[in-house]
Design a protein around this motif. Sequence first.
Motif, PDB file in Angstrom:
ATOM      1  N   VAL A 166       0.837  -1.199   0.000  1.00 44.63           N
ATOM      2  CA  VAL A 166       0.000   0.000   0.000  1.00 44.63           C
ATOM      3  C   VAL A 166       0.873   1.251   0.000  1.00 44.63           C
ATOM      4  N   HIS A 176      -3.373   8.285  -5.038  1.00 40.71           N
ATOM      5  CA  HIS A 176      -3.539   8.015  -3.610  1.00 40.71           C
ATOM      6  C   HIS A 176      -3.404   9.261  -2.734  1.00 40.71           C
ATOM      7  N   TYR A 181      -5.872   5.226   4.410  1.00 37.94           N
ATOM      8  CA  TYR A 181      -6.156   3.803   4.318  1.00 37.94           C
ATOM      9  C   TYR A 181      -5.973   3.162   5.693  1.00 37.94           C
ATOM     10  N   ALA A 255      -7.099   0.244  -1.436  1.00 44.67           N
ATOM     11  CA  ALA A 255      -5.875   0.791  -2.010  1.00 44.67           C
ATOM     12  C   ALA A 255      -5.344  -0.026  -3.175  1.00 44.67           C
TER      13      ALA A 255
END
Length: 284
Positions: A166, A176, A181, A255
Motif C-alpha cells: 500500500v 492516492h 487507508y 488501495a
Amino acid sequence: MTVHSDDTPILVLGGTGKTGQRVVKRLIEEGSTVRVGSRSAVLPFDWDAPETWAPAIEGTRAIYIAYYPDLAVPGALETVSAFVDTALRVGVKRMVLLSGRGEEEAEQTEQMLIASGADWTIVRASWFFQNFSETFLAEAVNSGEVALPIGDVKEPFIDVDDIAEVAAAALIDPAHIGMLYEVTGPELLNFSEAVASIAAATGRPIRYRQIPAVDYKAAMEQAGVPQDMISLVLYLFTTVLDGRNANVTDGVSQALGHPPRRFADYVRRTAEAGAWSAETPVRV
C-alpha cells in the motif's frame, strides 16, 4: 511546482526496519530509485539529529515516514511536525505516513500532516503478523510460551507485506494523494488463537498465557528494558489493546484492489522458512 524525473529517488525513512525494508524492496521492483533513510546510510538520517534531515531530503520526490519507536511516544508529534516543515521547506510535498490504529497520539500526527499543506497519504495499520517472528515476540514463541498482559481481545493482525505494498503504491501513484487507508487483516484473532496457529504449524508445544501487567513490567525491568520502552509497551498492550480495534476494514482492497493476506498463510510460510526454531536468531 518542482518537477522530478522518474529516476529522482524516493526517501524511505526507517528503510532497514520492518516496514521500511519491504517498502524499499517493493519500490525497487516497481522501477523506482530509492534513498534509504537510516543512521548508517551514505546520507545518514537520525530522528534525534535534525541537522541530518534536510541533506537526506534534498533531491528526493516523495517520502515514506515511519517514526521510531512509535507515534505514541512523548515528543513524537513535535518531532514529526518539525520534519514535515523541513521537507516542505526543502521542496518535497509528497509524503506517506505510517500510523498506528487506535492510538490517539498517532491520530494527532495524522491531523498535523493533513493540515501541513503536504500531498499526503496515511496508512493506519493494525498489529503486524511479523511481530510474532521478527521482534521480541519471536523469542517468546521460540521459548515455548508467550506470556503477555492481554486477555481475550480480538485483533485484525495484518501482514507487513500488505502495508509495504500500500505504501509503495501511494508513493508512486498520485491517485492516492489525500487518502487515509486503515489497513487490517481479513479476520479477528486473539493472541491465544494466534499462538495456537503457530504451534500447529510448527508442531511444537507453544502456549499463550495471560499475566498481570505488573508482572510483565517487572520482567521487562529485570531484563534491563529502558523505562521509556517499558511505558510504550505497556501502553500498547493495556490501552490500545482494549478491544477498540476489534473490527476489520477494507483498506487494503480499497488501495490495491485485492484482499489482505491471511494469518494462516503467513504462519505456514514462516514456519516452513524455519523462523520459529530455537536456533533461529531474533531480528530486532
